[in-house]
Design a protein around this motif. Sequence first.
Motif, PDB file in Angstrom:
ATOM      1  N   SER A   1      -1.867 -11.309   4.431  1.00 24.59           N
ATOM      2  CA  SER A   1      -3.236 -11.469   4.895  1.00 24.59           C
ATOM      3  C   SER A   1      -4.186 -11.636   3.720  1.00 24.59           C
ATOM      4  CB  SER A   1      -3.642 -10.261   5.741  1.00 24.59           C
ATOM      5  OG  SER A   1      -4.985 -10.372   6.130  1.00 24.59           O
ATOM      6  N   LEU A   2      -3.982 -10.843   2.688  1.00 30.00           N
ATOM      7  CA  LEU A   2      -4.830 -10.948   1.499  1.00 30.00           C
ATOM      8  C   LEU A   2      -4.749 -12.337   0.892  1.00 30.00           C
ATOM      9  CD1 LEU A   2      -4.022  -7.685  -0.501  1.00 30.00           C
ATOM     10  CD2 LEU A   2      -6.051  -8.158   0.855  1.00 30.00           C
TER      11      LEU A   2
ATOM     12  N   THR B   1      -4.270  -3.989  -1.600  1.00 31.75           N
ATOM     13  CA  THR B   1      -3.860  -3.125  -0.507  1.00 31.75           C
ATOM     14  C   THR B   1      -2.834  -2.144  -1.053  1.00 31.75           C
ATOM     15  OG1 THR B   1      -3.097  -3.047   1.786  1.00 31.75           O
ATOM     16  CG2 THR B   1      -1.994  -4.632   0.332  1.00 31.75           C
TER      17      THR B   1
ATOM     18  N   LEU C   1       4.570  -3.441   7.420  1.00 29.68           N
ATOM     19  CA  LEU C   1       3.105  -3.412   7.509  1.00 29.68           C
ATOM     20  C   LEU C   1       2.481  -3.813   6.174  1.00 29.68           C
ATOM     21  CD1 LEU C   1       0.414  -2.750   8.884  1.00 29.68           C
ATOM     22  CD2 LEU C   1       0.771  -0.353   8.200  1.00 29.68           C
ATOM     23  N   PHE C   2       3.014  -3.280   5.086  1.00 28.52           N
ATOM     24  CA  PHE C   2       2.496  -3.583   3.752  1.00 28.52           C
ATOM     25  C   PHE C   2       2.610  -5.077   3.458  1.00 28.52           C
ATOM     26  CE2 PHE C   2       2.912  -3.491  -0.979  1.00 28.52           C
ATOM     27  CZ  PHE C   2       1.655  -2.974  -1.255  1.00 28.52           C
ATOM     28  N   ARG C   3       3.745  -5.688   3.784  1.00 25.93           N
ATOM     29  CA  ARG C   3       3.918  -7.129   3.560  1.00 25.93           C
ATOM     30  C   ARG C   3       2.928  -7.942   4.383  1.00 25.93           C
ATOM     31  NH1 ARG C   3       9.608  -6.179   4.455  1.00 25.93           N
ATOM     32  NH2 ARG C   3      10.456  -5.479   2.480  1.00 25.93           N
ATOM     33  N   ARG C   4       2.720  -7.538   5.640  1.00 28.61           N
ATOM     34  CA  ARG C   4       1.733  -8.251   6.470  1.00 28.61           C
ATOM     35  C   ARG C   4       0.346  -8.154   5.840  1.00 28.61           C
ATOM     36  NH1 ARG C   4       4.551  -5.688  10.714  1.00 28.61           N
ATOM     37  NH2 ARG C   4       2.806  -4.269  11.112  1.00 28.61           N
ATOM     38  N   GLN C   5       0.013  -6.993   5.296  1.00 35.06           N
ATOM     39  CA  GLN C   5      -1.283  -6.841   4.617  1.00 35.06           C
ATOM     40  C   GLN C   5      -1.354  -7.727   3.374  1.00 35.06           C
ATOM     41  OE1 GLN C   5      -1.079  -2.591   4.095  1.00 35.06           O
ATOM     42  NE2 GLN C   5      -2.319  -2.195   5.902  1.00 35.06           N
TER      43      GLN C   5
ATOM     44  N   GLU D   1      -7.552 -14.607   3.475  1.00 35.27           N
ATOM     45  CA  GLU D   1      -8.837 -14.275   2.891  1.00 35.27           C
ATOM     46  C   GLU D   1      -9.086 -14.962   1.554  1.00 35.27           C
ATOM     47  OE1 GLU D   1      -8.354 -10.088   2.980  1.00 35.27           O
ATOM     48  OE2 GLU D   1      -8.499 -10.029   5.150  1.00 35.27           O
TER      49      GLU D   1
ATOM     50  N   GLU E   1       6.870   0.831   7.218  1.00 34.50           N
ATOM     51  CA  GLU E   1       5.763   0.820   6.256  1.00 34.50           C
ATOM     52  C   GLU E   1       5.813  -0.425   5.374  1.00 34.50           C
ATOM     53  OE1 GLU E   1       7.705   3.914   6.260  1.00 34.50           O
ATOM     54  OE2 GLU E   1       6.236   5.511   6.059  1.00 34.50           O
TER      55      GLU E   1
END
Length: 145
Positions: A26-27, A42, A19-23, A31, A16
């Motif tokens: 990405s932010l 996120t 995944l959170f770090r990848r999100q 973006e 988890e």
Amino acid sequence: MIDMLTRRIQVTCREELSLFRRQMYSLAWQEIREGCLEGAATAMARKPSCLTNGVSIDVVCFAHEAAFEHASFVISVAMHVHPDSRAGQVFWEEADAWAHAVAGDDGFIVEPRGALETPNGRVFHYALSEKVREGQIIPPEAAGS
């Protein structure tokens, strides 16, 4: 105690957190830095406290274009005390461990930025700033030239 708890969170929630770090990345890097958004957030799925029964943890990451000076991200860790539990028995420092677990070993410094009392717990805020690497440091005499 915080270091041991941070490692426990990293081991227990490895996938988890990844995944959170990848999100998060990405932010910030895709973006926002490319001008698509002014800000974004996120969140991880709610988790039970590692130390206190009757407490739930929410972790949210915020990224905002040029709003946080040198901080790459702002993390909020909310600790919710369930109605049948007692707030006096909560180990509030667990929020620090969650912030450090999110930062991981990715070259971030975790800086506490305050906390707020809520009707059912507390929300802690942290800035995650990138560590300055040795090659990035400019000697004062070279900076003036």
